[in-house]
Write a protein that holds these residues in place. Sequence first.
Motif, PDB file in Angstrom:
ATOM      1  N   ASP A  69      -2.458 -20.770  16.834  1.00 55.15           N
ATOM      2  CA  ASP A  69      -2.639 -20.262  15.478  1.00 55.15           C
ATOM      3  C   ASP A  69      -1.313 -20.291  14.709  1.00 55.15           C
ATOM      4  OD1 ASP A  69      -5.302 -19.821  16.075  1.00 55.15           O
ATOM      5  OD2 ASP A  69      -5.065 -17.648  16.360  1.00 55.15           O
ATOM      6  N   ALA A  70      -0.247 -19.866  15.367  1.00 54.78           N
ATOM      7  CA  ALA A  70       1.069 -19.845  14.725  1.00 54.78           C
ATOM      8  C   ALA A  70       1.541 -21.267  14.405  1.00 54.78           C
ATOM      9  CB  ALA A  70       2.085 -19.130  15.611  1.00 54.78           C
ATOM     10  N   LEU A  71       1.301 -22.206  15.318  1.00 53.95           N
ATOM     11  CA  LEU A  71       1.710 -23.591  15.075  1.00 53.95           C
ATOM     12  C   LEU A  71       0.912 -24.203  13.926  1.00 53.95           C
ATOM     13  CD1 LEU A  71       2.136 -24.859  18.743  1.00 53.95           C
ATOM     14  CD2 LEU A  71       3.943 -24.448  17.064  1.00 53.95           C
ATOM     15  N   ARG A  72      -0.391 -23.924  13.899  1.00 52.83           N
ATOM     16  CA  ARG A  72      -1.212 -24.441  12.795  1.00 52.83           C
ATOM     17  C   ARG A  72      -0.754 -23.848  11.460  1.00 52.83           C
ATOM     18  NH1 ARG A  72      -5.424 -24.698  16.809  1.00 52.83           N
ATOM     19  NH2 ARG A  72      -5.906 -22.506  16.585  1.00 52.83           N
ATOM     20  N   LYS A  73      -0.410 -22.575  11.470  1.00 51.81           N
ATOM     21  CA  LYS A  73       0.086 -21.936  10.250  1.00 51.81           C
ATOM     22  C   LYS A  73       1.385 -22.596   9.807  1.00 51.81           C
ATOM     23  CE  LYS A  73       1.445 -17.433   8.414  1.00 51.81           C
ATOM     24  NZ  LYS A  73       1.630 -16.014   8.738  1.00 51.81           N
ATOM     25  N   ARG A  74       2.262 -22.880  10.768  1.00 53.60           N
ATOM     26  CA  ARG A  74       3.530 -23.534  10.459  1.00 53.60           C
ATOM     27  C   ARG A  74       3.293 -24.904   9.830  1.00 53.60           C
ATOM     28  NH1 ARG A  74       7.265 -24.779  15.433  1.00 53.60           N
ATOM     29  NH2 ARG A  74       7.299 -22.525  15.632  1.00 53.60           N
ATOM     30  N   VAL A  75       2.342 -25.661  10.388  1.00 50.57           N
ATOM     31  CA  VAL A  75       2.035 -26.988   9.852  1.00 50.57           C
ATOM     32  C   VAL A  75       1.485 -26.881   8.430  1.00 50.57           C
ATOM     33  CG1 VAL A  75       0.480 -28.972  10.118  1.00 50.57           C
ATOM     34  CG2 VAL A  75       1.717 -28.089  12.090  1.00 50.57           C
ATOM     35  N   ARG A  76       0.598 -25.900   8.197  1.00 54.14           N
ATOM     36  CA  ARG A  76       0.052 -25.715   6.846  1.00 54.14           C
ATOM     37  C   ARG A  76       1.156 -25.361   5.857  1.00 54.14           C
ATOM     38  NH1 ARG A  76      -4.010 -22.933   9.685  1.00 54.14           N
ATOM     39  NH2 ARG A  76      -3.103 -20.943   9.076  1.00 54.14           N
ATOM     40  N   ILE A  77       2.068 -24.496   6.252  1.00 53.42           N
ATOM     41  CA  ILE A  77       3.169 -24.110   5.365  1.00 53.42           C
ATOM     42  C   ILE A  77       4.044 -25.320   5.070  1.00 53.42           C
ATOM     43  CG2 ILE A  77       5.319 -22.784   5.259  1.00 53.42           C
ATOM     44  CD1 ILE A  77       3.789 -20.540   6.760  1.00 53.42           C
ATOM     45  N   ARG A  78       4.353 -26.104   6.101  1.00 52.34           N
ATOM     46  CA  ARG A  78       5.189 -27.297   5.912  1.00 52.34           C
ATOM     47  C   ARG A  78       4.491 -28.314   5.011  1.00 52.34           C
ATOM     48  NH1 ARG A  78       9.565 -29.127   4.498  1.00 52.34           N
ATOM     49  NH2 ARG A  78      10.130 -31.138   5.300  1.00 52.34           N
ATOM     50  N   ALA A  79       3.169 -28.443   5.173  1.00 45.17           N
ATOM     51  CA  ALA A  79       2.421 -29.376   4.332  1.00 45.17           C
ATOM     52  C   ALA A  79       2.475 -28.935   2.874  1.00 45.17           C
ATOM     53  CB  ALA A  79       0.980 -29.473   4.801  1.00 45.17           C
ATOM     54  N   GLY A 103      15.165 -33.655  15.741  1.00 46.86           N
ATOM     55  CA  GLY A 103      14.565 -33.842  17.049  1.00 46.86           C
ATOM     56  C   GLY A 103      13.260 -33.074  17.178  1.00 46.86           C
ATOM     57  N   CYS A 104      12.350 -33.324  16.284  1.00 45.72           N
ATOM     58  CA  CYS A 104      11.106 -32.563  16.215  1.00 45.72           C
ATOM     59  C   CYS A 104       9.993 -33.180  17.043  1.00 45.72           C
ATOM     60  CB  CYS A 104      10.665 -32.424  14.767  1.00 45.72           C
ATOM     61  SG  CYS A 104      11.782 -31.412  13.808  1.00 45.72           S
ATOM     62  N   MET A 105      10.342 -33.787  18.169  1.00 53.36           N
ATOM     63  CA  MET A 105       9.314 -34.367  19.023  1.00 53.36           C
ATOM     64  C   MET A 105       8.336 -33.292  19.480  1.00 53.36           C
ATOM     65  SD  MET A 105       7.997 -37.054  20.289  1.00 53.36           S
ATOM     66  CE  MET A 105       9.195 -38.347  20.329  1.00 53.36           C
ATOM     67  N   GLY A 106       8.844 -32.104  19.775  1.00 52.86           N
ATOM     68  CA  GLY A 106       7.976 -31.011  20.208  1.00 52.86           C
ATOM     69  C   GLY A 106       6.946 -30.653  19.153  1.00 52.86           C
ATOM     70  N   LYS A 107       7.358 -30.668  17.888  1.00 51.38           N
ATOM     71  CA  LYS A 107       6.422 -30.372  16.804  1.00 51.38           C
ATOM     72  C   LYS A 107       5.364 -31.455  16.696  1.00 51.38           C
ATOM     73  CE  LYS A 107       9.704 -27.705  14.095  1.00 51.38           C
ATOM     74  NZ  LYS A 107      10.474 -27.603  12.862  1.00 51.38           N
ATOM     75  N   ALA A 108       5.774 -32.705  16.892  1.00 54.88           N
ATOM     76  CA  ALA A 108       4.814 -33.800  16.838  1.00 54.88           C
ATOM     77  C   ALA A 108       3.805 -33.687  17.976  1.00 54.88           C
ATOM     78  CB  ALA A 108       5.542 -35.143  16.907  1.00 54.88           C
ATOM     79  N   ALA A 110       2.987 -30.881  19.529  1.00 58.02           N
ATOM     80  CA  ALA A 110       2.149 -29.713  19.219  1.00 58.02           C
ATOM     81  C   ALA A 110       1.080 -30.080  18.192  1.00 58.02           C
ATOM     82  CB  ALA A 110       3.004 -28.559  18.721  1.00 58.02           C
ATOM     83  N   ALA A 111       1.452 -30.863  17.197  1.00 57.73           N
ATOM     84  CA  ALA A 111       0.480 -31.288  16.187  1.00 57.73           C
ATOM     85  C   ALA A 111      -0.587 -32.177  16.811  1.00 57.73           C
ATOM     86  CB  ALA A 111       1.183 -32.012  15.045  1.00 57.73           C
ATOM     87  N   ALA A 112      -0.176 -33.080  17.714  1.00 54.29           N
ATOM     88  CA  ALA A 112      -1.140 -33.963  18.380  1.00 54.29           C
ATOM     89  C   ALA A 112      -2.098 -33.148  19.247  1.00 54.29           C
ATOM     90  CB  ALA A 112      -0.408 -35.005  19.229  1.00 54.29           C
ATOM     91  N   GLN A 119     -11.409 -27.234  23.688  1.00 52.07           N
ATOM     92  CA  GLN A 119     -11.322 -27.110  25.149  1.00 52.07           C
ATOM     93  C   GLN A 119     -10.277 -28.054  25.733  1.00 52.07           C
ATOM     94  OE1 GLN A 119     -15.456 -27.377  26.531  1.00 52.07           O
ATOM     95  NE2 GLN A 119     -15.267 -25.203  27.049  1.00 52.07           N
ATOM     96  N   GLN A 120     -10.158 -29.256  25.179  1.00 49.52           N
ATOM     97  CA  GLN A 120      -9.140 -30.181  25.660  1.00 49.52           C
ATOM     98  C   GLN A 120      -7.750 -29.635  25.356  1.00 49.52           C
ATOM     99  OE1 GLN A 120      -9.898 -34.029  23.975  1.00 49.52           O
ATOM    100  NE2 GLN A 120     -11.710 -34.391  25.239  1.00 49.52           N
ATOM    101  N   ALA A 121      -7.566 -29.120  24.163  1.00 49.92           N
ATOM    102  CA  ALA A 121      -6.265 -28.574  23.788  1.00 49.92           C
ATOM    103  C   ALA A 121      -5.892 -27.397  24.684  1.00 49.92           C
ATOM    104  CB  ALA A 121      -6.282 -28.137  22.317  1.00 49.92           C
TER     105      ALA A 121
END
Length: 153
Positions: A69-79, A103-108, A110-112, A119-121
């Motif tokens: 939820d926090a990562l999705r919120k971060r992506v929405r804010i960045r968008a 070096g935002c590979m981790g963010k990429a 997380a987004a993927a 269930q897969q995630a």
Amino acid sequence: MPLNSFSEVIAPIEDRMIRTVARMIRDPEEAADVMQEVFVCVWKNLTKICRHPNPQGYILNICTSRAYDALRKRVRIRAREISLEEMEGSSLQAPAGAQLEEGCMGKAVAAAIGDLPPQQAQAVMLRLISECSYQEIAEVLGCTEATAYSHYS
């Protein structure tokens, strides 16, 4: 022995919970906020968690869900930020270049993972971040071990 107190439920896996959230979020302040939400959720659902056949798996699932939820919120804010920059005449190349420099590979990643079916995630996060076995993943997801492996792969 039935678990009946908050500390009895949390104590055995508290370090694992913190590691899971910290690895996913990668921002200490934001991870602390997520952990606060997890503790509140566990407190509110303590009775339900104690009745669950795998309370630790249930709690780790709460950790990964709140971190998602926090990562999705971060992506929405960045968008939104990128959209505002675009409206002001900025090109999208600058933010993309800045991401590579940071070096935002981790963010990429997380987004993927966030783009996967739920269930897969969850299977991926439980396996990679929480280091759960396929049996533990199956218990959390409510499926067979083979299905848990399939979700992960």
